[in-house]
Design an enzyme around this catalytic site. Structure first.
Site, mmCIF file in Angstrom:
data_model
loop_
_atom_site.group_PDB
_atom_site.id
_atom_site.type_symbol
_atom_site.label_atom_id
_atom_site.label_comp_id
_atom_site.label_asym_id
_atom_site.label_seq_id
_atom_site.Cartn_x
_atom_site.Cartn_y
_atom_site.Cartn_z
ATOM 1 C CG HIS A 180 -9.757 -3.063 9.522
ATOM 2 N ND1 HIS A 180 -8.792 -3.551 10.374
ATOM 3 C CD2 HIS A 180 -10.752 -3.982 9.507
ATOM 4 C CE1 HIS A 180 -9.196 -4.699 10.875
ATOM 5 N NE2 HIS A 180 -10.383 -4.987 10.367
ATOM 6 C CG LEU A 228 0.061 -4.752 12.312
ATOM 7 C CD1 LEU A 228 0.395 -6.229 12.318
ATOM 8 C CD2 LEU A 228 -1.267 -4.522 11.609
ATOM 9 C CG ASN A 276 -5.852 1.882 10.057
ATOM 10 O OD1 ASN A 276 -4.824 1.480 9.501
ATOM 11 N ND2 ASN A 276 -6.677 1.057 10.687
ATOM 12 C CG ASN A 326 -2.155 -0.846 0.989
ATOM 13 O OD1 ASN A 326 -3.038 -0.477 0.226
ATOM 14 N ND2 ASN A 326 -2.189 -2.008 1.609
HETATM 15 C C1 GAR Z 1 -3.168 -4.334 4.473
HETATM 16 O O1 GAR Z 1 -4.011 -5.312 3.939
HETATM 17 C C2 GAR Z 1 -3.881 -3.532 5.541
HETATM 18 O O2 GAR Z 1 -5.249 -3.407 5.309
HETATM 19 C C3 GAR Z 1 -3.630 -4.382 6.748
HETATM 20 O O3 GAR Z 1 -2.285 -4.774 6.622
HETATM 21 C C4 GAR Z 1 -2.020 -4.977 5.244
HETATM 22 C C5 GAR Z 1 -0.681 -4.346 4.907
HETATM 23 O O4 GAR Z 1 -0.284 -4.737 3.614
HETATM 24 N N1 GAR Z 1 -3.862 -3.617 7.967
HETATM 25 C C6 GAR Z 1 -4.450 -4.138 9.041
HETATM 26 O O5 GAR Z 1 -4.749 -5.317 9.111
HETATM 27 C C7 GAR Z 1 -4.695 -3.151 10.168
HETATM 28 N N2 GAR Z 1 -5.625 -3.676 11.114
HETATM 29 P P1 GAR Z 1 0.925 -4.008 2.880
HETATM 30 O O6 GAR Z 1 2.090 -3.986 3.862
HETATM 31 O O7 GAR Z 1 1.206 -4.850 1.676
HETATM 32 O O8 GAR Z 1 0.478 -2.616 2.528
#
Ligand code: GAR
Length: 288
Positions: A200, A181, A198, A113
């Site tokens: 989610h 996190l 954020n 992301n």
């Molecule tokens: C993402 O899917 C985000 O939505 C999730 O971590 C992932 C990070 O992916 N976040 C959570 O679960 C927060 N509660 P990335 O490092 O490839 O961007």
């Protein structure tokens, strides 16, 4: 030379290759189209032909380069590049780096992301990556884009000065959590009112809260027998996954979907929407 170009354009190696390919293909297309158009006039090669050719090529170049940049995924880079050149030619002042809302991305995962967001925002607008996990993929992504990384540790984040001095040093105005996190401590939320968001990977208010992150969320959604899942982008408040929702998008859960296959669908949704939602919010902030 290539390292200098990467630093100057703030691109990684793959994007540098694609940018150079766009310049080459766009330039060739422009030369070809210019000659074809002049053929239609029936003019002999001479001083007038050359003058018209130069004018045509100058006018066609931005169009050709933008056309080629679309399939090569470089449209944003070339749109900004052409705006910069035309600003220089007309003497118009470009938006200074100092006028831009400066963004810090807090991330501790693979950083997919973060990478999409860096690509969507203006060059240099993502001014800092904040990370709490050594070896996280996002650190290499920051290095590729020449963005400084602030490694944080628990004690100082939760009970020290919350790294507010560093955020101030980097003139951060807006914080984006992308796979971060840890809970954001209250003093940080107070220092950035309605300026921390954020993402989610589920349709909040369901499947959020302590311990709900990454594949755990997808496994819970499937175990819950849901027909749909999706993404929620929200302001951050004192509770996990709780603040006001800004945007949601959903996808279907098919029979046979697993936490892994659902994660892929969710990542695709995140990449398609998170950068654009952030861009809209920043533009609104600039005009308020
Ligand atoms: C993402 O899917 C985000 O939505 C999730 O971590 C992932 C990070 O992916 N976040 C959570 O679960 C927060 N509660 P990335 O490092 O490839 O961007």
């Amino acid at each position: 030379m290539f390292e200098k170009l990467k630093a100057r354009w703030k691109v990684n190696t793959l994007n540098l290759v694609l940018v150079i390919a766009t310049f080459a293909l766009g330039g060739s297309l422009c030369g070809y189209a210019g000659r074809k158009l002049l053929l239609l006039t029936g003019l002999e090669k001479g001083a007038l032909w050359i003058t018209l050719y130069i004018i045509l090529v100058t006018l066609l170049w931005p169009v050709c380069v933008l056309l080629i940049s679309i399939p090569l995924g470089q449209f944003r880079f070339f749109k900004n590049y052409i705006i910069k050149i035309s600003n220089k030619m007309t003497g118009r002042k470009a938006k200074k780096k100092d006028d831009l809302t400066r963004v810090a991305i807090f991330a501790s995962g693979a950083g997919s992301n973060a990478e999409k967001i860096i690509g969507e925002l203006e060059n240099g607008q993502v001014s800092l990556i904040v990370c709490n996990k050594t070896g996280a993929g996002v650190i290499a992504i920051a290095a590729e884009h020449h963005i400084p990384v602030l490694m944080i540790e628990k004690e100082r984040f939760f009970s020290g000065d919350h790294y507010l001095p560093e955020l101030k040093d980097h003139k951060i105005d807006f914080i984006v959590l992308a796979g971060f996190l840890w809970k954001v401590p209250e003093p940080l939320i107070k220092a950035f009112p309605k300026k921390i968001i954020n993402i989610h990977p589920a349709l909040l208010p369901k499947y959020g809260g302590t311990g709900m992150y990454g594949s755990k969320v997808h496994a819970a959604v499937i175990a819950g027998g849901e027909k749909d899942s999706g993404i929620s982008i929200h302001y951050v408040d004192e509770l996990y996954d709780h603040g006001e929702i800004i945007f949601q998008a959903s996808c279907k859960i098919e029979e046979g979907d697993t936490a892994e296959s659902l994660a892929k669908k969710i990542h695709a949704l995140e990449h398609a929407h998170y950068p654009a939602v952030i861009n809209n919010l920043l533009e609104k902030q600039n005009h308020s």
